[in-house]
Design a protein around this motif. Sequence first.
Motif: not given
Lengths: 332, 391
Positions: A82-88, A135-137, A245-258
């Motif tokens: 989860p951390v690996v997917s969250f940080i990037p 990698y996280g996934l 929830s870290m996966f969850f947050i990273s999904e949304y953070a990724n959406m925001l990022a792209v």
Amino acid sequence: MSLEFFIVTFVKIALLIFVLLTACAYSTYMERKILAYLQNRVGPSYAGPFGLLQPLADGLKLIFKEDIVPDRVERITFALAPVVSFIPAMLIFAVIPFSSEFDLFGLLPSPTEGVISDLSVGVLFIFAVTSLGVYGLVLAGWSSGSKYSLLGGIRSSAQMISYEVGYALSIVGVVLVANTLSLTEIVSLQSGSLFNWYIFKQPLGFMIYIVCAIAETNRAPFDLAEAESELVAGYHTEYSSMRFSMFFISEYANMLAVSAVAVTLFFGGWAGPFLPPIFWFLIKILAFMFVYIWLRATFPRFRYDQLMDFGWKVLFPLALFNIMLTAALEIL
Amino acid sequence: MSAEKKTITLNMGPQHPSTHGVLRVKLELDGERVVTAEPIIGYLHTGIEKTMESMLYYKAIPATDRMDYLAPMSNNLGYCLAVEKLMDIEVPEKVKWARVCLVELTRVASHLVWLGTHSMDLGAMSMLIYAFRERELIIDLYEACGGQRMMTSYIRIGGLASDLPADFEKKVRNIIKTIREKMKDYDKLLTENPIFIMRTKGVAVISAEDAINYCLSGPMLRGCGVDYDVRKANPYSGYENFDFDVPLGKNGDAYDRYLIRMEEMRQSLKIAEQAIDGMPEGPYRAHVPGVVLPPKEDVLYKMESMIFHFKIITDGFKAPVGSVYQAIESPRGELGFYITGDGTNIPRRVRVRPPSFVNLGALPILTEGYLLADVVCAIGSIDIVLGEVDR
């Protein structure tokens, strides 16, 4: 490197992380509300006025849930994934210019630029960091010791690798037009007039970018890695509590990022009249998020092989064609 | 596990989001490709057939509701027609027309649930809610008729449980109008959607020959172009008086079955409209003393009616010795009831020919060689109701 530089950068990072995490939480609220209205429902409405405290309630619930680690998992990888997917997902924002120069209402001694780090190779940095997220996934799918997770992990790796290509190539067009890899410069080149936006110079590139971006972030109609009707929850089937929830947050953070990258590269970033630049930046991102949710409410899901076909046989050649076209036009 | 084993066994269900209840499918996967698929059933077994064999004839009607709980009226009708055949009861014209109207609306309601869940399985999440929104109107009509929303038990032996409500016609016309209007939206969302077409065209194909050999019925059979509809082949309850088409497919794939069910909904609305237009006046129950309950109003004021009422409720009626088979076209296919009477007030044998169960038998053909995502599509396009499969 003065002390002032460190303090100012630190303040900017802290602010950005705070805003980003809040934005992730409220993206879920926004998604639920908009989906609800698109589907004749009301959406969250009990926690606080208009259900505005719903993200808080969800967060609290997830924190207090028991963190279940199944017996057959690879413990270290399982905890790390989860951390690996969250940080990037968070890292991308380091190079996104979110505003013009500002001094935080006079709190800062001198105006500072509205980006944490104005890398001269900002675009390359984005490529590098977005590719790390997968990698996280994959690790999550592999370490969970569950077949559904494994299938989800394999799907996401295959999907991300094929869409990474189109994603990167679609941005090359912009780089060719702008002649720079620095995102701050790309934004300032687009300011001044609406028609300076690169969407008008790179319409095809933008179309490819948006499709790839949705696929990159594992969102409908490309949400194969977590297709709940096929793989239960895909790679995060075995996760619970904060790890989930870290996966969850990273999904949304990724959406925001792209979305932020799209706004920066194609829609003039923070540039806009009247309102302060940061508002324009946010409004444009919100518009993108709305499109994401709209697509989710409308489209059925692609199938694994169709998705790969689409990536390699349609988007990849199109992106190459776009680069050649742009290069030819630039030479002329 | 042997070293040379190249496939993984994936246990899909009984707790899985898209096995429509408690179906369990044992899959052998080579990557994501299905090598073998084995449906395993029985998780919802309730012994309905056996229960019906220990009940008075009329008491078994609520049990039929619980088989195919998405089309309760169809089950009621199938059972009641079979008992009426056994008892040689002729029902009044109005009852026939009202039954046709209700059963056709049931078909629409059932297909709406299928549409919602099938498209949900394919990832189009909004359709589920749109379809349930329209189904709600039909459920409301059930409630207005018999007081129950799902387990209606409204169609009874020899007639209906009560007279049609006063605003029946208005309600039905409103349903027909609304659903016709909304189906245009469904077409825009799904029928012409390229992703939906990609997901369903050429997926879960079954040939006409296989379909006949596997004894399939309903949209599963008609999807391969075999023209067999019980309503046309062996008309019951006055279907010969109605003008409707039986849509046929060509390729036998999931998309053809989708188109057929969508067209069936339109045809059902057409039939319901004809039924409401030509609904004759008359009693809502046949007058067969000792077998069919007298109307409630008579029970309150007439001595003989009250005696018959009491006798039927406590003792039921004695059926003659003999067997009957009565099939109807339920939303899922040929739903048949085989009833053997032995001269007592309890049937000796009740056997149901459940369309879902028979159609589910074709699941291996529909899925083997396809991808994991297509399994979900295949299960959805069979349109199973586990209550009916397991009974």
